[in-house]
Design a protein around this motif. Structure first.
Motif, short mmCIF file in Angstrom:
data_model
loop_
_atom_site.label_atom_id
_atom_site.label_comp_id
_atom_site.label_asym_id
_atom_site.label_seq_id
_atom_site.Cartn_x
_atom_site.Cartn_y
_atom_site.Cartn_z
N GLU A 35 26.14 24.62 26.67
CA GLU A 35 26.19 25.95 27.63
C GLU A 35 25.78 25.92 29.04
O GLU A 35 25.54 25.45 29.98
CB GLU A 35 26.27 26.86 27.11
N LEU A 36 24.59 25.52 28.37
CA LEU A 36 23.63 25.57 29.85
C LEU A 36 23.47 24.03 30.47
O LEU A 36 23.89 24.16 32.39
CB LEU A 36 21.75 25.94 29.22
N LEU A 37 24.46 22.76 29.56
CA LEU A 37 24.11 21.64 30.42
C LEU A 37 25.64 22.07 31.30
O LEU A 37 24.84 21.38 32.77
CB LEU A 37 24.23 20.49 29.08
N ALA A 38 26.06 22.03 30.86
CA ALA A 38 27.86 22.46 31.09
C ALA A 38 27.60 22.52 32.54
O ALA A 38 27.63 22.95 33.70
CB ALA A 38 28.95 23.01 30.25
N HIS A 39 26.41 24.36 32.37
CA HIS A 39 26.41 25.15 34.25
C HIS A 39 25.66 24.66 35.15
O HIS A 39 26.62 24.07 35.76
CB HIS A 39 26.08 26.11 32.97
N ALA A 40 24.79 23.58 34.43
CA ALA A 40 24.17 22.70 35.26
C ALA A 40 25.34 21.61 36.27
O ALA A 40 24.67 21.65 37.34
CB ALA A 40 22.39 22.08 34.77
N LEU A 41 25.74 21.23 35.39
CA LEU A 41 26.74 20.36 35.73
C LEU A 41 27.83 21.08 37.19
O LEU A 41 27.95 20.33 37.94
CB LEU A 41 27.82 19.78 34.84
N ASP A 42 28.17 22.00 36.41
CA ASP A 42 29.16 23.16 37.05
C ASP A 42 28.11 23.35 38.71
O ASP A 42 28.82 22.79 39.70
CB ASP A 42 29.38 24.39 36.57
N GLN A 43 27.13 23.45 38.25
CA GLN A 43 26.42 23.79 39.89
C GLN A 43 25.92 23.02 40.40
O GLN A 43 24.74 23.23 41.29
CB GLN A 43 24.78 24.76 39.36
N GLY A 44 25.84 21.76 40.23
CA GLY A 44 25.76 20.38 40.87
C GLY A 44 24.82 19.59 41.35
O GLY A 44 24.31 18.75 41.55
N VAL A 45 24.63 19.77 39.61
CA VAL A 45 22.79 19.10 39.67
C VAL A 45 23.12 17.76 38.80
O VAL A 45 24.14 17.46 38.50
CB VAL A 45 22.03 19.75 38.22
N THR A 46 22.12 16.70 39.61
CA THR A 46 22.50 15.83 39.20
C THR A 46 21.68 14.81 38.81
O THR A 46 21.36 13.63 38.23
CB THR A 46 22.89 14.98 40.28
N LEU A 47 20.23 15.67 38.35
CA LEU A 47 19.04 14.58 37.37
C LEU A 47 19.02 15.64 36.59
O LEU A 47 18.60 16.26 36.14
CB LEU A 47 18.16 14.79 38.31
N PHE A 48 18.59 14.54 35.16
CA PHE A 48 19.37 15.31 33.98
C PHE A 48 18.11 14.16 33.19
O PHE A 48 17.96 13.04 33.39
CB PHE A 48 19.85 15.28 32.85
N ASP A 49 17.28 14.60 32.63
CA ASP A 49 15.74 14.37 31.93
C ASP A 49 15.31 14.71 30.65
O ASP A 49 15.20 15.13 30.05
CB ASP A 49 14.84 14.71 32.94
N THR A 50 15.18 13.74 29.48
CA THR A 50 15.14 13.49 27.98
C THR A 50 14.28 12.66 27.96
O THR A 50 13.25 12.73 28.85
CB THR A 50 16.75 13.58 27.57
N ALA A 51 14.21 12.67 26.96
CA ALA A 51 12.53 12.04 25.97
C ALA A 51 13.62 12.06 24.53
O ALA A 51 13.71 12.61 23.69
CB ALA A 51 11.41 12.30 26.51
N ALA A 52 12.24 10.44 23.73
CA ALA A 52 12.65 10.90 22.95
C ALA A 52 11.82 11.29 22.11
O ALA A 52 11.69 11.48 20.69
CB ALA A 52 12.15 9.10 22.55
#
Length: 337
Positions: free
Chosen positions: A36-53
């Motif tokens: 849900e948080l990721l979806a909200h970030a997308l809805d707000q226009g965020v285009t940079l997402f960072d994760t890691a192994a």
């Protein structure tokens, strides 16, 4: 929302670090809450997402991959290798820094599988394994790029000298390291070196691991599994001293018409056009505050007040305990405590 450049990518000046959705700051949210948080970030226009192994020992990549997959043409997806969970003889996963070429290749291929993608836009070396020349690690990352498995290369928590060495081996697109009002090590060399080399500076923990947002009045409430627990500046004595900085900071935030969190983000973004802020959160309201920071404009006087208030000598305690300091290569201020 403002955009800035990371090599060939145009990204929002405020991105989303996804680590908090899987580990580090106490009990993580449920997978559904994370989605849900990721979806909200997308809805707000965020285009940079960072994760890691490393995050959740792979669970974070497994979480974010399916959510971001339908949006891959409009976002920049970043991950990291060279530090991951490795099972010991007892079967327990423990984090291991390993920059050998074969390990980096395996980490990358595992990340691609978990993320469900054919290419990672920006692939970082999570930590420099000092037993392996940086040129060897980056050289293998360059081969991954040539093979089309990644599009650009990054480093994390390295010094200006190490960044320069790596950049000679293969062009580095981004350096990701901690940078905030109370962690200003970047100003000892890497911020300027990035500007000289055309490397984006991606500032993680721009809210000082939550301190600068004012949401942690008592550090003694941190759980035993919270990564902040052993950090010297979160010790009871040091934290009490650091809390005194928030009242004058709040006055500046009120003058600027924003929250503490937005002010902290805005300050980071004012440090150079090559700087991108990468906060992490599990709360929609907190994400909205962070994103607002990308729109706040600070006056020269406000910036000078913040610089003086949070001068490095005013901060009690170092940002990492002894083990953490051994794992990074960044320039550090000398501190007591």
């Amino acid at each position: 929302m403002q955009t800035r450049k990371i090599g060939p990518f145009d990204v929002t000046s405020v991105g989303l670090g996804c680590m908090n959705l899987s580990h580090a700051y106490g009990t993580p949210p449920s997978p559904e809450q994370g989605r849900e948080l990721l979806a909200h970030a997308l809805d707000q226009g965020v285009t940079l997402f960072d994760t890691a192994a490393l995050y959740g020992f792979g669970a974070n990549e497994t979480l974010v991959g399916p959510v971001l997959a339908p949006h891959r043409d409009r976002i920049t997806l970043c991950s990291k290798g060279g530090m991951a969970g490795v099972a010991g003889e007892d079967g327990v996963l423990r984090r291991v820094i390993d920059g050998r070429p074969a390990t980096i290749r395996r980490n990358c291929e595992d990340s691609l599988r978990r993320l469900g993608t054919e290419v990672i836009d920006l692939y970082y070396l999570h930590r420099w394994d000092k037993s392996v020349p940086i040129e060897e690690s980056v050289g293998e990352m360059g081969r991954l790029l040539q093979e089309g498995k990644v599009r650009a290369l990054g480093l994390s928590e390295v010094s200006a000298e190490t960044l320069t060495r790596a950049h000679r081996e293969h062009p580095v697109t981004a350096l990701q390291s901690e940078y905030s009002l109370w962690s200003r090590n970047a100003e000892l060399g890497t911020l300027q070196r990035c500007a000289e080399l055309g490397v984006a500076y991606v500032a993680f923990s721009p809210l000082g691991r939550g301190f600068l947002a004012g949401g942690l009045p008592d550090a003694s409430t941190l759980g035993e599994k919270d990564v902040r627990k052993p950090m010297p500046r979160f010790s009871p004595e040091n934290y009490a001293r650091n809390l005194r900085l928030l009242a004058p900071m709040r006055e500046i935030a009120e003058e600027a018409g924003c929250s503490l969190a937005a002010l902290a983000i805005a300050w980071v973004l004012h440090q150079g056009s090559h700087v991108i802020a990468l906060p992490g959160t599990t709360q929609r309201a907190h994400l909205d505050e962070d994103l607002h920071g990308g729109e706040v404009r600070l006056t020269t006087e406000q910036l000078e007040q913040l610089n003086e208030l949070f001068r490095p000598s005013a901060i009690a305690g170092s940002r990492y305990a002894a083990q953490g300091h051994r794992e990074v290569d960044t320039e550090e201020f000398e501190r007591i405590g």
